[in-house]
Design an enzyme around this catalytic site. Sequence first.
Site, short mmCIF file in Angstrom:
data_model
loop_
_atom_site.label_atom_id
_atom_site.label_comp_id
_atom_site.label_asym_id
_atom_site.label_seq_id
_atom_site.Cartn_x
_atom_site.Cartn_y
_atom_site.Cartn_z
N GLU A 21 -41.66 3.82 31.58
CA GLU A 21 -40.71 2.81 32.04
C GLU A 21 -41.02 1.51 31.33
OE1 GLU A 21 -40.46 1.99 36.20
OE2 GLU A 21 -40.38 4.11 36.80
N HIS A 62 -46.26 2.28 32.42
CA HIS A 62 -45.05 1.51 32.69
C HIS A 62 -45.32 0.07 32.28
CE1 HIS A 62 -43.54 4.56 35.94
NE2 HIS A 62 -43.77 5.11 34.75
N TRP A 73 -36.03 1.64 31.64
CA TRP A 73 -35.58 1.56 33.03
C TRP A 73 -34.46 0.53 33.10
CZ3 TRP A 73 -36.98 4.41 37.26
CH2 TRP A 73 -36.39 4.02 38.48
N ARG A 117 -35.22 10.68 32.13
CA ARG A 117 -36.21 10.83 33.21
C ARG A 117 -35.45 10.68 34.52
NH1 ARG A 117 -39.99 6.88 35.79
NH2 ARG A 117 -41.84 8.00 36.55
N ASN A 149 -44.28 9.24 40.62
CA ASN A 149 -44.05 7.91 40.05
C ASN A 149 -45.08 6.90 40.57
OD1 ASN A 149 -42.16 5.99 38.58
ND2 ASN A 149 -42.20 5.05 40.62
N GLU A 150 -45.69 6.13 39.65
CA GLU A 150 -46.57 5.01 40.00
C GLU A 150 -47.40 5.32 41.24
OE1 GLU A 150 -44.03 1.55 40.17
OE2 GLU A 150 -43.38 1.79 38.09
N TYR A 180 -44.22 -3.64 32.19
CA TYR A 180 -43.43 -4.76 32.70
C TYR A 180 -44.20 -6.06 32.43
CZ TYR A 180 -40.38 -1.22 34.76
OH TYR A 180 -39.52 -0.17 34.93
#
Length: 443
Positions: free
Chosen positions: A251, A222, A280, A78, A155-156, A224
């Site tokens: 991610e 994503h 990531w 990516r 992105n985001e 996290y």
Amino acid sequence: MKTRLSAASAALLTVLVAVLAFGQPAHAGAGFSVAGGKLYDANGTEFIMRGVNHAHTWYPQQTSSFANVKALGANTVRVVLSSGDRWTRNSNADVATVISLCIANRLICVLEVHDTTGYGEQSGAVTLDRAVDYWLSIADVLAGQEEYVIVNIGNEPYGNQSYASWATDSANAIKRLRTGGLTHTIMVDAPNWGQDWSFTMRDNAAAVFAADPSRNTVFSIHMYGVFDTAAEINDYLGRFRAAGLPIVVGEFGFNHSDGDPDEDSILAYSQANGIGWLGWSWSGNGGGVEYLDLATAFNPASLTTWGQRLFNGANGIRQTAREASVFTGTPPPTTPPPTTPPPAGGCTATYTVVNQWQGGFQGEVRVTAGATAITGWSARWTFANGQSVSQSWNTALTSSGAVVSARNVDYNGRLAAGVSTSFGFIGSWSGSNAKPEVICTAS
């Protein structure tokens, strides 16, 4: 501030009804397609992403990164791009180079515009509509690359504020891209800095999918600090699987400033359920998250703890990545047949030095079946200049002095007549790096 997922009930029935209300397309011969919540390549073969993110827009000189992540077994990269709103615009020519690097290294290319990151909360962030402007401005470069490129709109695209319009804005962005002529698979990121703690993407994904006239959209979460337990991870991903909607982990990391993600559960659940993921990130992180580098200073021989886990650990890239069949299997119908007839019987093998640097190199051996199908193969060669192999993928490889022996693994031994597969390795050399002759034996 870290916001945890709760056990709040979702409108799963609504999602399921919405998905069943429209049909899935047949596999598109021109490129990637989506059906039944799965991603298929141009050959109609299911493709599961196993790769990494690479911050190309900030490190455009690191072009060797594509070969390096491939050498470690990745099947996808990516690539961070900029529309020019927050960072230097990646030109049409530069994007064309990125795509060529992906193809040369047999990687699927997910291209994303990073300038949308945290819109509504992050100063300078731009809208998804602005990201679409960029994609349409490079449409000439993207055209014809549908077999190898997936377009990740932005992105985001929202932070933790003003994200209520995510579904409408995402749907409109997809429709603009389709009207503008893009036929690629489209990827959309979740709001809330990609982590969707508000469940905005989860609960509106079916409607956004239905807004794509091509029904060729993939959703990206994503993971996290919000995703720090197996229960949260399994529940979130599981709802998409149950609804027949395509989801990837675009991610994730092994640690983060907002909490400690459960990377083991992300990897295990994804492997068990055929979900793609992209760690990531390759290298070059700053701002206090340098620990998310997979390789130290872009050096593939210096993997970090996170890099070792992602590439070489349980359910990691080495164990689970499978190269896209557009590179290894039966060619798409649009590809003309080879002009050279296949060997008469058994198999043949060709040895190529893909990339070389001081003291090291990446090699590839392509095995081709002869006039009849084979059920297994082995390859053998002898290095003449003291070279040695330190890592390999898509093969079971052993060395005894200068002699190297490689054989198929369980998924690439059976080859139809004239069909090829390949395996790769990282080696060391000094003085000279002559190419040896490879002897192929079929079974």
